[in-house]
Design an enzyme around this catalytic site. Structure first.
Site, PDB file in Angstrom:
ATOM      1  N   HIS A 197      12.074  -7.462  -5.548  1.00  0.00           N
ATOM      2  CA  HIS A 197      12.466  -6.231  -4.842  1.00  0.00           C
ATOM      3  C   HIS A 197      12.291  -5.004  -5.746  1.00  0.00           C
ATOM      4  O   HIS A 197      13.243  -4.247  -5.962  1.00  0.00           O
ATOM      5  CB  HIS A 197      13.907  -6.341  -4.334  1.00  0.00           C
ATOM      6  CG  HIS A 197      14.157  -5.524  -3.102  1.00  0.00           C
ATOM      7  ND1 HIS A 197      14.859  -5.995  -2.021  1.00  0.00           N
ATOM      8  CD2 HIS A 197      13.792  -4.260  -2.769  1.00  0.00           C
ATOM      9  CE1 HIS A 197      14.931  -5.059  -1.097  1.00  0.00           C
ATOM     10  NE2 HIS A 197      14.280  -3.987  -1.538  1.00  0.00           N
ATOM     11  N   ARG A 217      11.654  -6.386   4.518  1.00  0.00           N
ATOM     12  CA  ARG A 217      12.886  -7.142   4.341  1.00  0.00           C
ATOM     13  C   ARG A 217      12.595  -8.625   4.527  1.00  0.00           C
ATOM     14  O   ARG A 217      11.823  -9.022   5.402  1.00  0.00           O
ATOM     15  CB  ARG A 217      13.943  -6.709   5.363  1.00  0.00           C
ATOM     16  CG  ARG A 217      14.658  -5.403   5.013  1.00  0.00           C
ATOM     17  CD  ARG A 217      15.546  -5.544   3.774  1.00  0.00           C
ATOM     18  NE  ARG A 217      16.275  -4.331   3.447  1.00  0.00           N
ATOM     19  CZ  ARG A 217      15.842  -3.383   2.614  1.00  0.00           C
ATOM     20  NH1 ARG A 217      14.674  -3.495   2.023  1.00  0.00           N
ATOM     21  NH2 ARG A 217      16.601  -2.327   2.358  1.00  0.00           N
ATOM     22  N   ASP A 253       7.930  -9.014  -1.800  1.00  0.00           N
ATOM     23  CA  ASP A 253       8.835  -8.268  -2.678  1.00  0.00           C
ATOM     24  C   ASP A 253      10.268  -8.437  -2.196  1.00  0.00           C
ATOM     25  O   ASP A 253      11.203  -7.947  -2.826  1.00  0.00           O
ATOM     26  CB  ASP A 253       8.441  -6.786  -2.686  1.00  0.00           C
ATOM     27  CG  ASP A 253       9.225  -5.991  -3.724  1.00  0.00           C
ATOM     28  OD1 ASP A 253       9.279  -6.442  -4.888  1.00  0.00           O
ATOM     29  OD2 ASP A 253       9.804  -4.948  -3.367  1.00  0.00           O
ATOM     30  N   GLU A 276      17.609 -13.329  -0.957  1.00  0.00           N
ATOM     31  CA  GLU A 276      17.354 -12.764  -2.288  1.00  0.00           C
ATOM     32  C   GLU A 276      18.606 -12.294  -3.029  1.00  0.00           C
ATOM     33  O   GLU A 276      18.586 -12.188  -4.268  1.00  0.00           O
ATOM     34  CB  GLU A 276      16.385 -11.576  -2.181  1.00  0.00           C
ATOM     35  CG  GLU A 276      16.995 -10.316  -1.551  1.00  0.00           C
ATOM     36  CD  GLU A 276      16.005  -9.169  -1.461  1.00  0.00           C
ATOM     37  OE1 GLU A 276      14.902  -9.368  -0.934  1.00  0.00           O
ATOM     38  OE2 GLU A 276      16.344  -8.056  -1.926  1.00  0.00           O
TER      39      GLU A 276
HETATM   40  P1  NAD Z   1      10.812   4.045   8.853  1.00  0.00           P
HETATM   41  O1  NAD Z   1      12.057   4.067   9.658  1.00  0.00           O
HETATM   42  O2  NAD Z   1      10.240   5.337   8.379  1.00  0.00           O
HETATM   43  O3  NAD Z   1       9.667   3.276   9.662  1.00  0.00           O
HETATM   44  C1  NAD Z   1       9.873   2.058  10.285  1.00  0.00           C
HETATM   45  C2  NAD Z   1       8.903   1.967  11.449  1.00  0.00           C
HETATM   46  O4  NAD Z   1       8.993   0.652  12.002  1.00  0.00           O
HETATM   47  C3  NAD Z   1       9.201   2.950  12.586  1.00  0.00           C
HETATM   48  O5  NAD Z   1       8.045   3.678  12.919  1.00  0.00           O
HETATM   49  C4  NAD Z   1       9.653   2.055  13.728  1.00  0.00           C
HETATM   50  O6  NAD Z   1       9.282   2.557  14.998  1.00  0.00           O
HETATM   51  C5  NAD Z   1       8.900   0.779  13.396  1.00  0.00           C
HETATM   52  N1  NAD Z   1       9.439  -0.410  14.051  1.00  0.00           N
HETATM   53  C6  NAD Z   1      10.709  -0.659  14.455  1.00  0.00           C
HETATM   54  N2  NAD Z   1      10.763  -1.867  15.023  1.00  0.00           N
HETATM   55  C7  NAD Z   1       9.513  -2.382  14.978  1.00  0.00           C
HETATM   56  C8  NAD Z   1       8.942  -3.596  15.427  1.00  0.00           C
HETATM   57  N3  NAD Z   1       9.670  -4.524  16.036  1.00  0.00           N
HETATM   58  N4  NAD Z   1       7.624  -3.798  15.211  1.00  0.00           N
HETATM   59  C9  NAD Z   1       6.867  -2.856  14.602  1.00  0.00           C
HETATM   60  N5  NAD Z   1       7.350  -1.688  14.159  1.00  0.00           N
HETATM   61  C10 NAD Z   1       8.663  -1.457  14.353  1.00  0.00           C
HETATM   62  O7  NAD Z   1      11.111   3.064   7.640  1.00  0.00           O
HETATM   63  P2  NAD Z   1      10.365   3.007   6.238  1.00  0.00           P
HETATM   64  O8  NAD Z   1      11.029   3.944   5.309  1.00  0.00           O
HETATM   65  O9  NAD Z   1       8.916   3.129   6.457  1.00  0.00           O
HETATM   66  O10 NAD Z   1      10.778   1.532   5.750  1.00  0.00           O
HETATM   67  C11 NAD Z   1      10.056   0.392   6.155  1.00  0.00           C
HETATM   68  C12 NAD Z   1      10.689  -0.862   5.574  1.00  0.00           C
HETATM   69  O11 NAD Z   1      10.608  -0.858   4.147  1.00  0.00           O
HETATM   70  C13 NAD Z   1      12.168  -1.068   5.898  1.00  0.00           C
HETATM   71  O12 NAD Z   1      12.390  -2.440   6.196  1.00  0.00           O
HETATM   72  C14 NAD Z   1      12.869  -0.734   4.599  1.00  0.00           C
HETATM   73  O13 NAD Z   1      14.112  -1.365   4.498  1.00  0.00           O
HETATM   74  C15 NAD Z   1      11.861  -1.282   3.606  1.00  0.00           C
HETATM   75  N6  NAD Z   1      11.960  -0.753   2.225  1.00  0.00           N
HETATM   76  C16 NAD Z   1      11.697  -1.592   1.211  1.00  0.00           C
HETATM   77  C17 NAD Z   1      11.734  -1.134  -0.108  1.00  0.00           C
HETATM   78  C18 NAD Z   1      11.435  -2.010  -1.279  1.00  0.00           C
HETATM   79  O14 NAD Z   1      11.720  -1.631  -2.422  1.00  0.00           O
HETATM   80  N7  NAD Z   1      10.839  -3.172  -1.098  1.00  0.00           N
HETATM   81  C19 NAD Z   1      12.081   0.195  -0.348  1.00  0.00           C
HETATM   82  C20 NAD Z   1      12.333   1.031   0.727  1.00  0.00           C
HETATM   83  C21 NAD Z   1      12.261   0.549   2.032  1.00  0.00           C
HETATM   84  C1  COI Z   2      15.542   0.379   0.235  1.00  0.00           C
HETATM   85  O1  COI Z   2      15.520   1.545  -0.178  1.00  0.00           O
HETATM   86  O2  COI Z   2      15.881   0.097   1.393  1.00  0.00           O
HETATM   87  C2  COI Z   2      15.178  -0.711  -0.668  1.00  0.00           C
HETATM   88  O3  COI Z   2      14.769  -1.749  -0.208  1.00  0.00           O
HETATM   89  C3  COI Z   2      15.371  -0.501  -2.128  1.00  0.00           C
HETATM   90  C4  COI Z   2      16.458  -1.355  -2.728  1.00  0.00           C
HETATM   91  C5  COI Z   2      16.887  -0.799  -4.050  1.00  0.00           C
HETATM   92  C6  COI Z   2      17.643  -1.597  -1.842  1.00  0.00           C
END
Ligand code: NAD
Ligand code: COI
Length: 330
Positions: free
Chosen positions: A295, A234, A258, A263
């Site tokens: 993104h 994020r 990304d 954004e």
């Molecule tokens: P998840 O909940 O499976 O894992 C997140 C991990 O981060 C957990 O293990 C948690 O303990 C850890 N965490 C929490 N606070 C922390 C800190 N201060 N320092 C280090 N680690 C910490 O989540 P995920 O599904 O792996 O998602 C990870 C990130 O990716 C999220 O921010 C999510 O919003 C983002 N995301 C982005 C996209 C994209 O398209 N760019 C898509 C999906 C998710």
């Molecule tokens: C998420 O799944 O959290 C993402 O960052 C994807 C986006 C389409 C909101």
């Protein structure tokens, strides 16, 4: 039972329609995001299905309560833009899709890291000018590097698996330790330790207000000179102004982003022919060593199908039983 879905793209439509047919539940599809202007259109539905990166409008959950709607299902992972306190106060259950395809995001993060290491952006620019020389843009190999992974949840672990395949040395930081990774001895106890040893850092943690700008000038100063940063998590996790300064000075060799902290008015919008208003964003994307994408890490066929189907299954489950496997804890 009847659902209403917002911000629906063409590539999602087929999955909505199939699900609707199989489950014999009407799902009305809207292309616009949820804003304060369309809250009244919720009336008469049993669940609202959403997907957007910007905040849901004020009065959103109050409106759901007023219309007797008990479920809000988002088609994505991150709940940072959902006011969970308001959902709780208005007795609305929120579900997300926690694992539509962790690999989609992990693969993209490593793709971008590889692009930075191999300096493909510079070579593309030179190529366009018929400058086909190699020097001085020599690359580093991933197996020679230590990669710091911040957050070892679903996506962080998928990224680690991919990085291991390339032979990179992994260090990781997460307040909660995954038992298998713990056994492998990848964890360090503090972010400072990770900063000190990492040649590249990839962020895979959730965004909370507490962690806003966790990567700021102070954190960057603790990193190795010439570090690479990848952020598919994020935007608010990085202080963009501090990042730009470090990209300019060379302290950070490259950043693949990304997500960007402001954004929402930019990404997934067609701004062709329009002057960009965000000066910080303009400066960021003008840099050769900033690899910015709108993104799109999530955007694969597998992910999109799962996002639609799982969110709808969750909504149905909440309406029928009061709960679902994907309920977000308040
Ligand atoms: P998840 O909940 O499976 O894992 C997140 C991990 O981060 C957990 O293990 C948690 O303990 C850890 N965490 C929490 N606070 C922390 C800190 N201060 N320092 C280090 N680690 C910490 O989540 P995920 O599904 O792996 O998602 C990870 C990130 O990716 C999220 O921010 C999510 O919003 C983002 N995301 C982005 C996209 C994209 O398209 N760019 C898509 C999906 C998710
Ligand atoms: C998420 O799944 O959290 C993402 O960052 C994807 C986006 C389409 C909101």
């Amino acid at each position: 039972m009847k659902f209403i879905a917002f911000n629906v793209r063409e590539d999602e439509r087929v999955y909505f329609e199939e699900w609707s047919k199989v489950n014999n539940i009407k799902v009305d599809l809207h292309t616009e995001e949820i804003t304060s202007d369309n809250l009244n259109s919720f009336n008469g539905y049993d669940a609202v299905i959403g997907l957007q990166t910007g905040k849901y409008p004020a009065g959103f959950f109050e409106k759901m309560k007023e219309f007797g709607i008990r479920d809000f299902s988002i088609r994505n992972v991150g709940v940072d833009n959902v006011d969970l306190q308001s959902a709780k106060d208005n007795e609305v259950t929120v579900t997300n899709v926690p694992a539509y395809s962790p690999n989609a995001i992990a693969e993209f993060a490593i793709t971008q890291l590889m692009q930075m290491l191999r300096q493909t952006r510079v070579f593309r620019r030179k190529f366009a000018k018929q400058d086909y020389r190699w020097a001085p843009y020599i690359s580093k190999e991933l197996r020679a590097l230590t990669v710091g992974v911040i957050g070892t949840g679903r996506i962080g672990r998928a990224a680690i698996d991919i990085l291991k395949g390339f032979g990179a040395k992994i260090v990781a930081y997460d307040p909660y330790h995954n038992p298998q990774l713990e056994e492998e001895g990848v964890y360090v106890d503090t972010l400072d330790e990770l900063y000190q040893v990492s040649d590249a850092i990839t962020l895979h943690m959730p965004a909370t207000e507490q962690d806003r700008h966790i990567i700021d000038a102070k954190a960057i100063a603790k990193m190795k000179d010439g570090v690479y940063i990848v952020n598919t998590a994020r935007g608010i996790l990085i202080d963009t102004t501090a990042l730009i300064a470090a990209l300019k000075s060379g302290k950070i060799a490259g950043a693949a982003l990304d997500t960007y902290e402001n954004e929402t008015p930019i990404f997934n919008r067609n701004l062709q022919g329009r002057e960009l208003q965000d000066k910080t964003f303009k400066e960021l994307i003008s840099l050769d060593n900033a690899l910015v994408t709108p993104h799109i890490a999530f955007y694969t066929e597998t992910a999109v199908e799962n996002m639609v189907i799982i969110s709808l299954d969750s909504a149905k489950s909440v309406v029928e039983t009061g709960t679902a496997a994907t309920v977000v804890k308040y």
